[in-house]
Design a protein around this motif. Structure first.
Motif, PDB file in Angstrom:
ATOM      1  N   ASP A 234       0.900  -1.203  -0.091  1.00 42.28           N
ATOM      2  CA  ASP A 234      -0.020   0.111   0.039  1.00 42.28           C
ATOM      3  C   ASP A 234       0.753   1.274  -0.051  1.00 42.28           C
ATOM      4  OD1 ASP A 234      -2.571   1.221  -0.182  1.00 42.28           O
ATOM      5  OD2 ASP A 234      -2.299   1.399   2.203  1.00 42.28           O
ATOM      6  N   PHE A 235       1.896   1.148   0.652  1.00 42.66           N
ATOM      7  CA  PHE A 235       2.711   2.477   0.939  1.00 42.66           C
ATOM      8  C   PHE A 235       3.545   2.643  -0.675  1.00 42.66           C
ATOM      9  CE2 PHE A 235       6.654   4.880   1.734  1.00 42.66           C
ATOM     10  CZ  PHE A 235       6.220   5.604   2.568  1.00 42.66           C
ATOM     11  N   ARG A 236       3.768   1.600  -1.324  1.00 46.34           N
ATOM     12  CA  ARG A 236       4.200   1.805  -2.651  1.00 46.34           C
ATOM     13  C   ARG A 236       3.434   2.084  -3.682  1.00 46.34           C
ATOM     14  NH1 ARG A 236       8.154  -3.774  -3.723  1.00 46.34           N
ATOM     15  NH2 ARG A 236       9.654  -3.488  -1.811  1.00 46.34           N
TER      16      ARG A 236
ATOM     17  N   GLN B 144      -0.486   2.465  -3.337  1.00 48.65           N
ATOM     18  CA  GLN B 144      -1.755   2.822  -2.616  1.00 48.65           C
ATOM     19  C   GLN B 144      -2.749   1.810  -3.238  1.00 48.65           C
ATOM     20  OE1 GLN B 144      -2.900   6.771  -2.788  1.00 48.65           O
ATOM     21  NE2 GLN B 144      -0.749   7.717  -2.832  1.00 48.65           N
ATOM     22  N   ARG B 145      -2.513   0.477  -2.968  1.00 44.69           N
ATOM     23  CA  ARG B 145      -3.436  -0.388  -3.041  1.00 44.69           C
ATOM     24  C   ARG B 145      -3.167  -1.569  -2.246  1.00 44.69           C
ATOM     25  NH1 ARG B 145      -3.578  -4.144  -8.868  1.00 44.69           N
ATOM     26  NH2 ARG B 145      -5.323  -4.867  -8.533  1.00 44.69           N
ATOM     27  N   LEU B 146      -4.244  -2.082  -1.753  1.00 44.59           N
ATOM     28  CA  LEU B 146      -4.397  -3.118  -0.657  1.00 44.59           C
ATOM     29  C   LEU B 146      -5.141  -4.273  -1.369  1.00 44.59           C
ATOM     30  CD1 LEU B 146      -5.631  -1.281   2.317  1.00 44.59           C
ATOM     31  CD2 LEU B 146      -3.350  -2.331   2.130  1.00 44.59           C
TER      32      LEU B 146
ATOM     33  N   GLY C 212     -10.140   4.441   0.549  1.00 45.19           N
ATOM     34  CA  GLY C 212     -10.326   3.172  -0.336  1.00 45.19           C
ATOM     35  C   GLY C 212     -11.320   2.170   0.484  1.00 45.19           C
TER      36      GLY C 212
ATOM     37  N   ASP D 202      -9.137  -0.307   2.347  1.00 43.82           N
ATOM     38  CA  ASP D 202      -9.144  -0.155   3.827  1.00 43.82           C
ATOM     39  C   ASP D 202     -10.271  -0.693   4.474  1.00 43.82           C
ATOM     40  OD1 ASP D 202      -6.742   1.734   3.411  1.00 43.82           O
ATOM     41  OD2 ASP D 202      -7.894   3.267   2.634  1.00 43.82           O
TER      42      ASP D 202
ATOM     43  N   SER E 236      -3.624  12.524  -1.700  1.00 41.76           N
ATOM     44  CA  SER E 236      -3.988  11.334  -1.286  1.00 41.76           C
ATOM     45  C   SER E 236      -2.778  10.686  -0.919  1.00 41.76           C
ATOM     46  CB  SER E 236      -4.608  10.357  -2.433  1.00 41.76           C
ATOM     47  OG  SER E 236      -4.970   9.062  -2.019  1.00 41.76           O
ATOM     48  N   ILE E 237      -2.938  10.169   0.509  1.00 42.96           N
ATOM     49  CA  ILE E 237      -1.743   9.118   0.981  1.00 42.96           C
ATOM     50  C   ILE E 237      -2.148   7.781   1.340  1.00 42.96           C
ATOM     51  CG2 ILE E 237      -0.885  11.303   2.206  1.00 42.96           C
ATOM     52  CD1 ILE E 237      -1.712  10.223   4.937  1.00 42.96           C
ATOM     53  N   PRO E 238      -1.388   6.703   1.103  1.00 44.42           N
ATOM     54  CA  PRO E 238      -1.869   5.524   1.473  1.00 44.42           C
ATOM     55  C   PRO E 238      -2.149   5.521   3.176  1.00 44.42           C
ATOM     56  CG  PRO E 238       0.556   5.469   1.327  1.00 44.42           C
ATOM     57  CD  PRO E 238       0.048   6.739   0.967  1.00 44.42           C
TER      58      PRO E 238
ATOM     59  N   GLY F  42      -3.404   2.348   4.716  1.00 45.58           N
ATOM     60  CA  GLY F  42      -3.248   1.006   5.133  1.00 45.58           C
ATOM     61  C   GLY F  42      -2.193   0.807   5.868  1.00 45.58           C
TER      62      GLY F  42
END
Length: 271
Positions: free
Chosen positions: A137-139, A141-143, A198, A201, A249-251, A253
């Motif tokens: 998610d940090f890389r 922004q996807r879980l 998202g 999340d 927008s920030i991640p 997760g």
């Protein structure tokens, strides 16, 4: 728990975390793609990757020196690759140092807080998945769904029999209710502000609610607040450093997971 046993348990947990963290780089590489894209199935040079766990190294690359197409490598090129000590091939991604260190520290802290209670085995099994989720998610922004939903299901499935083992310090019913409550809360936030929260999340909140709920509602509340606080501090730091605006927008997760980790540590220590 005696001092010697406590230190031994922490050491074993740290070793487990380091070993598990060493298996995460390949999965992080394969999962770290933008939303809507298929999971990676090849190394950066196009060689097919086998499996999901292991170091971020491609065996095929050791036979194909850089600057040579994969399908036209010669025997001399392969020898050159071997002469450079390529081993299993050049590394890609960010390597194993960070996931190994982070997972080892997380597992050691969980062991120190939980002690010999049976739920420690559950926390140690879930910790590498949490580190992987935070990394991806940090890389990008996807879980990933293959991680979030199984994380919640695995937490509840493992805590069920744990509740039958003597000396446990939690309740499975509260873990289930915590998962539903936190998931519902994040779903409401998603409906209110889809751009800021998202749906990944929401799915991750199910697993976080389960592990926090094991130690009761105060732990659920503490872990939730800690997650939002960590996210707010990170976002504020980016704004102050002028690396982001108020609408950037920030991640979330990683901060949801960090908050759950803080709440879990305190809940386990005080149980």
């Amino acid at each position: 728990m005696t001092g010697g046993l406590e230190y031994a348990l922490i050491a074993v947990a740290a070793l487990w975390g380091a070993a598990a963290g060493a298996l995460l780089p390949r999965a992080a590489h394969r999962f770290a793609v933008p939303a809507g894209e298929e999971w990676r199935s090849a190394c950066p040079r196009g060689h097919p990757l086998a499996g999901w766990l292991g170091p971020a190294r491609c065996r095929a690359c050791r036979e194909t020196p850089y600057g040579t197409d994969a399908g036209t490598a010669s025997g001399a090129g392969a020898g050159a690759a071997r002469s450079t000590g390529a081993g299993a091939g050049p590394a890609y991604g960010t390597g194993a140092a960070v996931p190994v260190t982070v997972t080892a520290l997380v597992c050691a802290a969980l062991a120190a807080a939980t002690g010999t209670r049976p739920e420690l085995a559950v926390w140690l099994l879930l910790a590498p998945a949490g580190v992987l989720l935070a990394t991806v998610d940090f890389r990008v922004q996807r879980l990933p769904d293959p991680l979030t939903l199984p994380f919640a299901a695995t937490a509840l499935a493992l805590l069920g029999p744990t509740a039958l083992v003597p000396e446990h310090a939690g309740e499975w019913t509260t873990a289930l209710l915590g998962a539903l409550a936190l998931g519902a809360g994040y779903f409401v936030l998603f409906l209110i502000n889809p751009a800021g929260m998202g749906f990944g999340d929401v799915k991750l909140a199910l697993g976080a609610g389960a592990v926090l709920g094991w130690y009761g509602w105060p732990t659920v509340l503490l872990g939730t607040l800690a997650g939002f606080l960590c996210g707010a501090l990170y976002g504020g730091a980016l704004v102050v450093a002028r690396k982001a605006g108020r609408k950037t927008s920030i991640p979330f997760g990683p901060f949801l997971i960090s908050g759950a980790f803080v709440g879990l540590l305190i809940g386990a220590y005080t149980a």
